[in-house]
Write a protein that holds these residues in place. Structure first.
Motif, mmCIF file in Angstrom:
data_model
loop_
_atom_site.group_PDB
_atom_site.id
_atom_site.type_symbol
_atom_site.label_atom_id
_atom_site.label_comp_id
_atom_site.label_asym_id
_atom_site.label_seq_id
_atom_site.Cartn_x
_atom_site.Cartn_y
_atom_site.Cartn_z
ATOM 1 N N ALA A 137 73.692 106.601 41.544
ATOM 2 C CA ALA A 137 72.821 107.133 40.488
ATOM 3 C C ALA A 137 72.009 106.001 39.864
ATOM 4 O O ALA A 137 70.802 106.124 39.622
ATOM 5 N N VAL A 138 72.677 104.874 39.640
ATOM 6 C CA VAL A 138 72.002 103.722 39.034
ATOM 7 C C VAL A 138 70.910 103.193 39.964
ATOM 8 O O VAL A 138 69.818 102.834 39.528
ATOM 9 N N ARG A 139 71.174 103.232 41.259
ATOM 10 C CA ARG A 139 70.180 102.760 42.227
ATOM 11 C C ARG A 139 68.918 103.629 42.141
ATOM 12 O O ARG A 139 67.794 103.121 42.131
ATOM 13 N N LEU A 140 69.106 104.934 42.009
ATOM 14 C CA LEU A 140 67.972 105.848 41.914
ATOM 15 C C LEU A 140 67.172 105.583 40.640
ATOM 16 O O LEU A 140 65.936 105.561 40.644
ATOM 17 N N VAL A 141 67.920 105.361 39.550
ATOM 18 C CA VAL A 141 67.252 105.068 38.277
ATOM 19 C C VAL A 141 66.444 103.782 38.407
ATOM 20 O O VAL A 141 65.284 103.709 37.989
ATOM 21 N N ASN A 142 67.040 102.772 39.002
ATOM 22 C CA ASN A 142 66.375 101.477 39.156
ATOM 23 C C ASN A 142 65.111 101.566 39.993
ATOM 24 O O ASN A 142 64.115 100.897 39.713
ATOM 25 N N GLN A 143 65.140 102.407 41.011
ATOM 26 C CA GLN A 143 63.961 102.593 41.863
ATOM 27 C C GLN A 143 62.771 103.049 41.035
ATOM 28 O O GLN A 143 61.655 102.587 41.191
ATOM 29 N N LYS A 144 63.082 103.954 40.084
ATOM 30 C CA LYS A 144 62.023 104.544 39.265
ATOM 31 C C LYS A 144 61.455 103.514 38.283
ATOM 32 O O LYS A 144 60.271 103.460 38.028
ATOM 33 N N LEU A 145 62.342 102.705 37.742
ATOM 34 C CA LEU A 145 61.946 101.768 36.697
ATOM 35 C C LEU A 145 61.651 100.392 37.259
ATOM 36 O O LEU A 145 62.251 99.416 36.846
ATOM 37 N N SER A 146 60.747 100.303 38.194
ATOM 38 C CA SER A 146 60.521 99.034 38.882
ATOM 39 C C SER A 146 59.996 97.937 37.958
ATOM 40 O O SER A 146 60.215 96.766 38.194
ATOM 41 N N ALA A 147 59.355 98.331 36.844
ATOM 42 C CA ALA A 147 58.780 97.328 35.955
ATOM 43 C C ALA A 147 59.855 96.626 35.133
ATOM 44 O O ALA A 147 59.712 95.469 34.771
ATOM 45 N N ARG A 148 60.975 97.341 34.810
ATOM 46 C CA ARG A 148 62.008 96.782 33.950
ATOM 47 C C ARG A 148 63.056 96.010 34.740
ATOM 48 O O ARG A 148 63.169 96.172 35.942
ATOM 49 N N PRO A 149 63.865 95.207 34.035
ATOM 50 C CA PRO A 149 64.997 94.580 34.747
ATOM 51 C C PRO A 149 65.961 95.687 35.185
ATOM 52 O O PRO A 149 66.126 96.679 34.472
ATOM 53 N N PRO A 150 66.601 95.491 36.331
ATOM 54 C CA PRO A 150 67.467 96.562 36.854
ATOM 55 C C PRO A 150 68.702 96.771 35.979
ATOM 56 O O PRO A 150 69.228 95.829 35.392
ATOM 57 N N LEU A 151 69.152 97.998 35.936
ATOM 58 C CA LEU A 151 70.348 98.394 35.198
ATOM 59 C C LEU A 151 71.573 97.972 36.010
ATOM 60 O O LEU A 151 71.597 98.080 37.224
ATOM 61 N N VAL A 152 72.577 97.429 35.313
ATOM 62 C CA VAL A 152 73.797 97.012 36.023
ATOM 63 C C VAL A 152 74.971 97.867 35.562
ATOM 64 O O VAL A 152 75.145 98.095 34.366
ATOM 65 N N LEU A 153 75.768 98.348 36.525
ATOM 66 C CA LEU A 153 76.929 99.177 36.191
ATOM 67 C C LEU A 153 78.126 98.295 35.838
ATOM 68 O O LEU A 153 78.484 97.386 36.561
ATOM 69 N N VAL A 154 78.736 98.572 34.685
ATOM 70 C CA VAL A 154 79.920 97.814 34.275
ATOM 71 C C VAL A 154 81.089 98.798 34.164
ATOM 72 O O VAL A 154 80.939 99.875 33.595
ATOM 73 N N THR A 155 82.225 98.432 34.723
ATOM 74 C CA THR A 155 83.372 99.362 34.661
ATOM 75 C C THR A 155 84.427 98.843 33.698
ATOM 76 O O THR A 155 84.655 97.643 33.590
ATOM 77 N N GLN A 156 85.074 99.773 32.998
ATOM 78 C CA GLN A 156 86.067 99.439 31.970
ATOM 79 C C GLN A 156 87.252 100.395 32.064
ATOM 80 O O GLN A 156 87.070 101.591 31.970
ATOM 81 N N PRO A 157 88.446 99.875 32.236
ATOM 82 C CA PRO A 157 89.584 100.798 32.218
ATOM 83 C C PRO A 157 89.882 101.249 30.791
ATOM 84 O O PRO A 157 89.741 100.458 29.856
ATOM 85 N N ILE A 158 90.285 102.503 30.603
ATOM 86 C CA ILE A 158 90.665 102.926 29.254
ATOM 87 C C ILE A 158 92.051 102.407 28.943
ATOM 88 O O ILE A 158 92.844 102.097 29.817
ATOM 89 N N ILE A 159 92.313 102.297 27.659
ATOM 90 C CA ILE A 159 93.601 101.777 27.209
ATOM 91 C C ILE A 159 94.353 102.924 26.567
ATOM 92 O O ILE A 159 93.777 103.680 25.790
#
Ligand SMILES: Nc1ncnc2c1ncn2[C@@H]1O[C@H](COP(=O)(O)OP(=O)(O)O)[C@@H](O)[C@H]1O
Ligand SMILES: [Mg+2]
Lengths: 367, 303
Positions: A137-159
């Protein structure tokens, strides 16, 4: 008589340890699974994936991203309050929780645009799928927003309650359920049928020991094996994976014993309905394999067809596991689960009655 | 001798099959009773009803001193049972099995060990039951039948699977046991065994007792005391019925059997007769008749 009984229990236990297959299925196989799945999915899982999204930023940019996520393949977006959605994630009703915190739009403009997803490690293998789907999904979003810096996915386990939930914590109860069922089928149902088939039960019948006492020694040995194996799995979880049940040990012990009783009753019931070892094997497998695969021993099964789900819920294993996990993972009190307790009791009483009605010592030659 | 077991008009059916058919029989205290019969004659059904393992459909079985025998632990204390197809747990060692049953009977295990020794199996104490030969396994079962010194021992085909020497030892042992005043009931389809070992023999056929008595009685009332065999070239026929003493002649391919009441008189005439046809004759024997001859005369012609 007590001496005879105790010696009989000791011999039953010895016999378990002398049959390599039993030793493998009941003792090593569950441990092997624990280490294997622990290694694969320990730190950190097909279809429609429910993902919760909290939009606390509420800007044009965050709303656009939310719309993009809704359009992304496989993903089904749920929105709501953060605390509610966190609870859903903890109960594994959603796969992940994406948080668009306040100031999200502002970070987009800078060069470190991040999208954080919270996940529940207890889901095990499902998390890998979650990450893959979101990555896409993030890759698709990034394709669209070529002018901006790419979005990076960060993962977090819940506590949960101050401790990271881990898949192993979820797996240990599952494997304990696996053990109880294996003991019922492989050390109760099949050996009793075999003993009858080779006229050993007949030989016991014409000896002066009370027959019920002899049968009890079979059951007590099975019960001890089940208890020891459960203890071994809990201890391995504790010492190797640093997981400690949150709930009361007494509740856990009580629930474990209720479970053992139900599964042993099923084992004896199978033995009383099977004339030959072959029948016992078939009947046992017909119970064992579906129960193991459909009762969420390894990970939650969300997409089970409705009918199958109902069938699975008629059997005791899924309820046993649900409550066992609530006690160990969430520290719930047992009093909360009277329905499940009743289900286990029914699964103890009904098979026991069938066994009393149909059990024979002498096989077809009897009477 | 008083009767220890009384079987009165007992019938046992399995569906349509009548396994035991209105059978009555008494067993005297201190005797060895052999139940002889072909496969399917009903031996196992009968002996297991006496053991309190199967219930007669009709009729009664009473054992002296016991109000009932089915599922009666007091009765099981007093009897020893060797099942026909009995087996013990494969994964247990012989010593463990003996210990277990010694505890069941509340008897010191040494008695069982001594018996094991008598049958030369002391070195198998640490062997698992599944690793015993068929004959050794039967011996272990025999030990379990006798170690607690039962008043009545039931043996269902005890010699099946035993080698000839072990079989002799079994016979000796059973006779010794009887000498202490205990009763033994056994089934067998070895006629020789019944003849060697038993005080009385009941020949069972289709669920009924067709002969009952001591081996000697049965021989005396059924066949002549001697049997002469003439061996000859195959296909040759001798007509010897007219010789003195002969009551019956049996033809085989290369032998003729003569049952005689007076073997000396028969022989005298027979030898003169055979001298004339000496090229065709290859041998001659005289034997005392055996229980087997009775058995074959009784049951052999049916097939
Ligand atoms: N449980 C049973 N069900 C049906 N038929 C049986 C059963 N047990 C024995 N029979 C039949 O009863 C007859 C007598 O069997 P059994 O007592 O075992 O004979 P034996 O021991 O002399 O060989 C046989 O025809 C046998 O097939
Ligand atoms: Mg038989």
């Amino acid at each position: 008589m007590l001496k005879a009984f105790l010696y009989s229990v000791v011999l039953e236990l010895k016999m378990y340890l002398r049959i390599p297959m039993v030793l493998f299925w009941i003792v090593f196989f569950p441990l092997l699974q624990l280490f294997l799945f622990g290694a694969l999915f320990g730190g950190n899982a097909l279809f429609e994936m429910k993902i919760a999204v909290v939009d606390e930023d509420n800007t044009a940019a965050s709303q656009e991203l939310l719309a993009d996520l809704r359009k992304a393949p496989v993903i089904k977006v749920y929105t709501g309050k953060r605390t509610e959605l966190q609870e859903k994630l903890r109960r594994q009703e959603v796969y992940g929780l994406v948080v668009l915190a306040q100031g999200f739009a502002a970070t987009l403009a800078q060069s470190k645009a991040e999208l954080t997803v919270w996940y529940n490690p207890a889901q095990g293998p499902r998390n890998d799928i979650l990450f893959a789907v979101l990555q896409e999904a993030v890759r698709l979003v990034n394709q669209k927003l070529s002018a901006r810096p790419p979005l990076v996915l960060v993962t977090q386990p819940i506590i949960a309650n101050g401790k990271t939930m881990s898949y192993v914590a979820h797996l240990v109860p599952g494997l304990i359920g696996f053990c109880l069922l294996s003991v019922a089928i492989f050390s109760i149902a099949i050996p009793i049928t075999a003993a009858r088939e080779k006229n050993y039960l007949k030989r016991i019948w014409v000896s002066p020991i009370p027959k019920s006492l002899y049968l009890m020694s079979f059951l007590v040995a099975g019960w001890l094996i089940a208890l020891m194996q459960s203890a071994l799995l809990l201890a391995t979880g504790f010492f190797v994976y640093d997981i400690c049940p949150l709930g009361s040990w007494w509740a856990l012990l009580l629930w474990l014993n209720l479970g053992i009783m139900a599964f042993m009753a099923i084992g004896v019931c199978v033995a009383s309905l099977s004339a030959t070892t072959v029948t016992a094997n078939i009947l046992g497998s017909m119970i064992f394999f579906p129960m193991i695969f459909l009762s969420e021993v390894y990970f939650p099964i969300a997409n089970l067809p409705y009918i199958l789900q109902n069938i699975v819920h008629c059997f005791p294993l899924i309820h046993f596991l649900q409550v066992f996990r609530s006690i160990t993972l969430e520290g719930s009190p047992l009093t909360q689960y009277t329905t499940q307790m009743l289900i286990l009791l029914v699964w103890t009483v009904v098979p026991a009655l069938i066994a009393i009605r149909f059990f024979t010592w002498t096989g077809k030659n009897g009477g | 001798m008083p009767n220890i077991i009384e079987i009165k008009n007992v019938t046992k059916k399995y569906g349509e099959v009548v396994a035991i058919d209105n059978l009555s029989l008494t067993v005297e205290a201190g005797e060895i009773l052999g139940i002889l019969g072909q496969n399917g004659a009903g031996k196992t059904t009968l002996i297991e009803m006496m053991e309190g393992l199967r219930r007669p459909d009709i009729g009664t079985i009473t054992v002296a001193g016991f109000p009932h025998i089915l599922n009666n632990r007091d009765y099981y204390k007093k009897i020893g049972v060797q099942l026909q197809n009995g087996s013990l747990q494969d994964e247990l060692k012989v010593g463990e099995v003996l210990q277990l049953f010694a505890l069941f009977h509340n008897v010191p295990v040494n008695r069982a060990l001594a018996l094991l020794e008598r049958f030369h199996l002391s070195d198998k104490q640490n062997t698992m039951y599944q690793n015993l030969s068929a004959g050794q396994a039967r011996i272990v079962q025999l030990v379990l039948t006798f170690f607690h010194e039962p008043n009545i021992a039931f043996l269902d085909e005890p010699s099946a699977g035993l080698d000839p020497l072990a079989r002799r030892e079994l016979w000796d042992f059973v006779r010794q046991h009887k000498a202490q005043g205990q009763t033994v009931i056994l089934t067998t389809h070895y006629v020789e065994e019944a003849e060697e070992m038993c005080d009385r023999v009941a020949i069972l056929d289709k669920g009924q007792v067709v002969r009952l008595g001591s081996p000697r009685q049965l021989i005396a009332e059924s066949v002549t005391p001697h049997k002469i065999a003439v061996y000859h070239q195959s296909g040759v026929r001798f007509d010897l019925n007219t010789l003195p003493g002969i009551s019956r002649q049996e033809e085989k391919d290369a032998a003729t059997f003569l049952y005689t009441d007076n073997y000396l008189a028969t022989l005298k005439h027979l030898t003169t007769l055979l001298e004339k046809r000496s090229e065709e004759v290859s041998g001659l024997t005289v034997q005392k008749t055996r229980l087997e001859d009775v058995y074959i005369k009784l049951l052999g012609k049916q097939d």
